[in-house]
Write a protein that holds these residues in place. Structure first.
Motif, PDB file in Angstrom:
ATOM      1  N   ASP A  60       0.836  -1.207   0.000  1.00 42.28           N
ATOM      2  CA  ASP A  60       0.000   0.000   0.000  1.00 42.28           C
ATOM      3  C   ASP A  60       0.867   1.251   0.000  1.00 42.28           C
ATOM      4  O   ASP A  60       0.544   2.252  -0.657  1.00 42.28           O
ATOM      5  CB  ASP A  60      -0.934   0.000   1.209  1.00 42.28           C
ATOM      6  CG  ASP A  60      -2.057  -1.020   1.077  1.00 42.28           C
ATOM      7  OD1 ASP A  60      -2.424  -1.353  -0.068  1.00 42.28           O
ATOM      8  OD2 ASP A  60      -2.563  -1.491   2.112  1.00 42.28           O
ATOM      9  N   TYR A  61       1.962   1.213   0.734  1.00 44.56           N
ATOM     10  CA  TYR A  61       2.917   2.332   0.757  1.00 44.56           C
ATOM     11  C   TYR A  61       3.424   2.622  -0.649  1.00 44.56           C
ATOM     12  O   TYR A  61       3.493   3.780  -1.086  1.00 44.56           O
ATOM     13  CB  TYR A  61       4.073   1.964   1.692  1.00 44.56           C
ATOM     14  CG  TYR A  61       5.316   2.808   1.568  1.00 44.56           C
ATOM     15  CD1 TYR A  61       5.425   4.041   2.216  1.00 44.56           C
ATOM     16  CD2 TYR A  61       6.412   2.369   0.825  1.00 44.56           C
ATOM     17  CE1 TYR A  61       6.578   4.803   2.109  1.00 44.56           C
ATOM     18  CE2 TYR A  61       7.571   3.126   0.719  1.00 44.56           C
ATOM     19  CZ  TYR A  61       7.644   4.337   1.358  1.00 44.56           C
ATOM     20  OH  TYR A  61       8.790   5.097   1.253  1.00 44.56           O
TER      21      TYR A  61
ATOM     22  N   LYS B  25       2.752  12.866  -5.716  1.00 47.68           N
ATOM     23  CA  LYS B  25       2.104  13.821  -6.625  1.00 47.68           C
ATOM     24  C   LYS B  25       2.501  13.540  -8.065  1.00 47.68           C
ATOM     25  O   LYS B  25       1.655  13.553  -8.978  1.00 47.68           O
ATOM     26  CB  LYS B  25       2.489  15.246  -6.233  1.00 47.68           C
ATOM     27  CG  LYS B  25       1.720  16.319  -7.009  1.00 47.68           C
ATOM     28  CD  LYS B  25       0.218  16.230  -6.746  1.00 47.68           C
ATOM     29  CE  LYS B  25      -0.558  17.310  -7.467  1.00 47.68           C
ATOM     30  NZ  LYS B  25      -2.016  17.187  -7.267  1.00 47.68           N
ATOM     31  N   LEU B  26       3.793  13.268  -8.289  1.00 44.41           N
ATOM     32  CA  LEU B  26       4.249  12.938  -9.640  1.00 44.41           C
ATOM     33  C   LEU B  26       3.573  11.664 -10.145  1.00 44.41           C
ATOM     34  O   LEU B  26       3.144  11.591 -11.301  1.00 44.41           O
ATOM     35  CB  LEU B  26       5.771  12.751  -9.653  1.00 44.41           C
ATOM     36  CG  LEU B  26       6.625  14.008  -9.503  1.00 44.41           C
ATOM     37  CD1 LEU B  26       8.096  13.628  -9.364  1.00 44.41           C
ATOM     38  CD2 LEU B  26       6.434  14.951 -10.679  1.00 44.41           C
ATOM     39  N   GLY B  27       3.484  10.661  -9.273  1.00 44.01           N
ATOM     40  CA  GLY B  27       2.833   9.413  -9.656  1.00 44.01           C
ATOM     41  C   GLY B  27       1.379   9.617 -10.006  1.00 44.01           C
ATOM     42  O   GLY B  27       0.866   9.052 -10.981  1.00 44.01           O
ATOM     43  N   GLU B  28       0.698  10.462  -9.228  1.00 49.27           N
ATOM     44  CA  GLU B  28      -0.715  10.750  -9.482  1.00 49.27           C
ATOM     45  C   GLU B  28      -0.896  11.424 -10.841  1.00 49.27           C
ATOM     46  O   GLU B  28      -1.778  11.057 -11.622  1.00 49.27           O
ATOM     47  CB  GLU B  28      -1.256  11.652  -8.369  1.00 49.27           C
ATOM     48  CG  GLU B  28      -2.702  12.073  -8.571  1.00 49.27           C
ATOM     49  CD  GLU B  28      -3.151  13.115  -7.562  1.00 49.27           C
ATOM     50  OE1 GLU B  28      -4.351  13.436  -7.537  1.00 49.27           O
ATOM     51  OE2 GLU B  28      -2.291  13.649  -6.819  1.00 49.27           O
ATOM     52  N   LEU B  29      -0.050  12.411 -11.124  1.00 48.60           N
ATOM     53  CA  LEU B  29      -0.162  13.132 -12.394  1.00 48.60           C
ATOM     54  C   LEU B  29       0.123  12.224 -13.575  1.00 48.60           C
ATOM     55  O   LEU B  29      -0.568  12.269 -14.593  1.00 48.60           O
ATOM     56  CB  LEU B  29       0.798  14.327 -12.407  1.00 48.60           C
ATOM     57  CG  LEU B  29       0.493  15.446 -11.410  1.00 48.60           C
ATOM     58  CD1 LEU B  29       1.511  16.571 -11.540  1.00 48.60           C
ATOM     59  CD2 LEU B  29      -0.914  15.987 -11.618  1.00 48.60           C
TER      60      LEU B  29
ATOM     61  N   GLU C 157       8.568  14.714   3.088  1.00 52.09           N
ATOM     62  CA  GLU C 157       8.508  15.723   2.024  1.00 52.09           C
ATOM     63  C   GLU C 157       8.688  15.114   0.640  1.00 52.09           C
ATOM     64  O   GLU C 157       7.902  15.363  -0.281  1.00 52.09           O
ATOM     65  CB  GLU C 157       9.585  16.794   2.258  1.00 52.09           C
ATOM     66  CG  GLU C 157       9.614  17.863   1.171  1.00 52.09           C
ATOM     67  CD  GLU C 157      10.759  18.839   1.328  1.00 52.09           C
ATOM     68  OE1 GLU C 157      10.970  19.653   0.401  1.00 52.09           O
ATOM     69  OE2 GLU C 157      11.452  18.796   2.373  1.00 52.09           O
ATOM     70  N   LEU C 158       9.726  14.311   0.474  1.00 53.49           N
ATOM     71  CA  LEU C 158       9.985  13.716  -0.836  1.00 53.49           C
ATOM     72  C   LEU C 158       8.931  12.678  -1.197  1.00 53.49           C
ATOM     73  O   LEU C 158       8.535  12.559  -2.362  1.00 53.49           O
ATOM     74  CB  LEU C 158      11.374  13.069  -0.850  1.00 53.49           C
ATOM     75  CG  LEU C 158      12.454  13.779  -1.669  1.00 53.49           C
ATOM     76  CD1 LEU C 158      13.761  13.016  -1.593  1.00 53.49           C
ATOM     77  CD2 LEU C 158      12.026  13.967  -3.110  1.00 53.49           C
ATOM     78  N   ILE C 159       8.491  11.917  -0.208  1.00 44.94           N
ATOM     79  CA  ILE C 159       7.463  10.902  -0.462  1.00 44.94           C
ATOM     80  C   ILE C 159       6.207  11.567  -1.026  1.00 44.94           C
ATOM     81  O   ILE C 159       5.590  11.069  -1.982  1.00 44.94           O
ATOM     82  CB  ILE C 159       7.134  10.123   0.826  1.00 44.94           C
ATOM     83  CG1 ILE C 159       8.357   9.325   1.289  1.00 44.94           C
ATOM     84  CG2 ILE C 159       5.933   9.192   0.622  1.00 44.94           C
ATOM     85  CD1 ILE C 159       8.185   8.631   2.616  1.00 44.94           C
TER      86      ILE C 159
ATOM     87  N   GLY D  86      14.219   3.764  -1.635  1.00 50.35           N
ATOM     88  CA  GLY D  86      14.992   4.689  -0.809  1.00 50.35           C
ATOM     89  C   GLY D  86      15.217   6.050  -1.432  1.00 50.35           C
ATOM     90  O   GLY D  86      15.556   6.998  -0.726  1.00 50.35           O
ATOM     91  N   THR D  87      15.014   6.161  -2.738  1.00 51.07           N
ATOM     92  CA  THR D  87      15.160   7.476  -3.368  1.00 51.07           C
ATOM     93  C   THR D  87      14.141   8.442  -2.789  1.00 51.07           C
ATOM     94  O   THR D  87      14.413   9.641  -2.646  1.00 51.07           O
ATOM     95  CB  THR D  87      14.987   7.363  -4.897  1.00 51.07           C
ATOM     96  OG1 THR D  87      16.002   6.509  -5.425  1.00 51.07           O
ATOM     97  CG2 THR D  87      15.087   8.719  -5.574  1.00 51.07           C
ATOM     98  N   GLU D  88      12.974   7.922  -2.417  1.00 52.49           N
ATOM     99  CA  GLU D  88      11.909   8.775  -1.872  1.00 52.49           C
ATOM    100  C   GLU D  88      12.226   9.312  -0.480  1.00 52.49           C
ATOM    101  O   GLU D  88      11.484  10.150   0.049  1.00 52.49           O
ATOM    102  CB  GLU D  88      10.577   8.015  -1.848  1.00 52.49           C
ATOM    103  CG  GLU D  88      10.446   6.953  -0.779  1.00 52.49           C
ATOM    104  CD  GLU D  88      10.945   5.570  -1.211  1.00 52.49           C
ATOM    105  OE1 GLU D  88      10.457   4.575  -0.643  1.00 52.49           O
ATOM    106  OE2 GLU D  88      11.824   5.503  -2.096  1.00 52.49           O
TER     107      GLU D  88
END
Length: 507
Positions: A76-77, A381-385, A374-376, A350-352
């Motif tokens: 889910d994460y 947001k990028l994934g959603e777009l 913050e990065l997550i 881990g990049t997130e």
């Protein structure tokens, strides 16, 4: 009651001014629509302490406890960040200290540190419930250093003669040499070939996985891949083969596409992206040129896996730190391009969280889930777009402007146009786009930071702060929303009448 009404009005306002996304027709999902979260199984999440044999988190070359149950627990994460597929390092039984999975000892058994076959089946099932695909790493070039076959007289011709690779320009040497001293399998031996074919098909039938990431592709003859592809794809429709051809020349990599491999991890892209985004004031034009070459050389350029780092490279965060940069800022810029440019974005676990790490094995640290979000949130947001806007997955790709790191790209798919602006400079930048570049009398609605750019008689002026980016969608000018204002007046009127009759009834 008044608070509830105010909340209702706020929601009504947001819905009325929300991005009018086009009602996308139900399309067949393609692999170019996916985004991949890449996991080193042992270093991700420990979900079952009962399989923690010889675990030592202080030793970078020992097992750290990550397992299949740990991945199940975090599906889910991963999905909430917008990823639609996961790629796992090899899960097959490895010899001692093979935490990474590439020293295979048994091609038909799950590594005991990771769990059981039932755990793997459950992982795939749970991923599929979430509409996520699963890619397994598959190795056919070599075995572990001490594989039992090496001491079996009946299998003495299952391996090539022990020789190091000295001349990397000699393809025969590349295919027959022992890479890093690992026993090199002789695929030309009919028994070896059939064994590998059978094992590859067995895992698909048993677990219902969706693809293989093929390790060390250039070290295996091309004819083998052509036969391998036909064999595995006879088992499952739309099964993807993602090849690792570690080379700087796209023509060398693309040639393997003629032999049944569908997609490739894009090393030429990585070479440019890791340099460009790890410090400011670097031109993005070399990355666009990578795309132009890809479009020319590959039959399916949209299936190239783009990445900022992986388990074989120094962490991107380390590159930023070496350049005395804020890793979070640099990762945001790099991922904006990764998720909006053509290709299948592959993000290393881990990049997130801006995980740091040097050379192997330091780049394979244990994941930390208790960290800044913050990065997550930015990745999410990028994934959603990317998931919502088909132009970011299927659209053409045009460079509208580039100067010293300030770049603007345009992607168009059917009736949807998106504009990606990336300011990879150390100063605020202003870019003017004319009517030849973008349709007039519209507006650019920013979806990352909420920027709004309305056209005037001369075109569009995009202004971005240093080291920031924005993804816009081209839309009709909003202006005064008469229907909204009328509806708002009607709602207020209705509420006023409600209050009037409510007070009258009390009296």
């Amino acid at each position: 009651m008044r608070k509830q009404f105010i909340s209702f009005l706020a929601m009504f306002f947001l819905l009325s001014f929300a991005l009018p996304t086009q009602a996308e027709e139900k399309r067949e999902r393609k692999w170019q629509d996916e985004s991949v979260y890449f996991i080193m199984v042992d270093r991700f999440n420990n979900g079952n302490p009962k399989n923690d044999y010889e675990v030592n988190v202080k030793d970078p070359k020992a097992y750290h406890g990550g397992d299949l149950q740990g991945i199940i627990d975090k599906l889910d994460y991963i999905k909430e960040m917008g990823f639609t597929a996961i790629w796992l390092t090899p899960v097959f039984a490895n010899e001692k200290s093979g935490y990474h999975g590439y020293w295979i000892e048994d091609f038909y058994k799950v590594e005991e540190h990771f769990g059981t076959l039932e755990d793997l089946k459950r992982l795939v099932k749970e991923a599929h419930k979430r509409d996520m695909k699963v890619i397994l790493d598959f190795v056919v070039n070599h075995t572990g250093y001490h594989h039992p076959w090496l001491n079996d007289p009946a299998k003495k011709d299952w391996f090539h003669e022990k020789k190091e690779i000295f001349n990397w320009a000699d393809q025969s040497e590349v295919e027959n040499g022992w890479l890093f001293g690992l026993p090199d399998l002789a695929q030309e031996n009919p028994e070896v070939k059939q064994y590998l074919f059978d094992a590859a098909k067995w895992w698909i039938k048993e677990t219902d996985i969706d693809g293989y990431r093929l390790d060390t592709v250039k070290h295996v003859p091309k004819w083998f891949w052509e036969e391998f592809s036909k064999e595995v794809k006879s088992v499952k429709k739309d099964f993807i083969l993602l090849g690792e051809v570690w080379h700087d020349d796209p023509r060398y990599i693309a040639d393997y596409g003629k032999y049944g491999i569908d997609a490739f991890v894009d090393y030429p892209f990585y070479k440019e992206a890791s340099i460009i985004f790890s410090k400011p004031d670097q031109s993005l034009e070399p990355l666009y040129n990578v795309w132009r070459r890809n479009a020319a050389f590959y039959e399916q350029p949209y299936l190239l896996g783009t990445f900022l780092d992986n388990h074989d490279q120094v962490r991107f965060t380390r590159l930023a730190l070496q350049n005395r940069q804020n890793p979070t800022t640099r990762i945001k810029l790099g991922l904006t391009y990764l998720f909006s440019a053509p290709g299948i974005p592959i993000m290393y676990y881990g990049t997130e969280i801006a995980m740091d790490g040097g050379e192997d094995p330091d780049n394979r640290r244990l994941m930390n889930f208790r960290t800044d979000k913050e990065l997550i949130e930015y990745v999410s947001k990028l994934g959603e777009l990317r998931n919502k806007l088909p132009s970011l997955r299927r659209g053409d790709f045009e460079l509208l402007y580039e100067k010293d790191g300030m770049a603007v790209f345009k992607r168009t798919f059917e009736n949807e146009t998106t504009v990606i602006a990336i300011n990879n400079t150390s100063k605020t930048q202003k870019v003017h786009l004319d009517e030849k570049q973008l349709a007039p009398n519209k507006e650019l609605r920013g979806l990352l930071a909420g920027d709004l750019v309305r056209s005037d008689k001369d075109g569009y002026d995009i202004i971005l702060d240093r080291e920031t980016s924005e993804i816009y969608v081209l839309a009709p000018k909003s202006g005064l929303n008469i229907p909204f204002i009328s509806a708002l007046v009607a709602v207020y009127g209705a509420f006023g009448l409600f209050l009037y009759y409510a007070r009258k009834q009390k009296k």
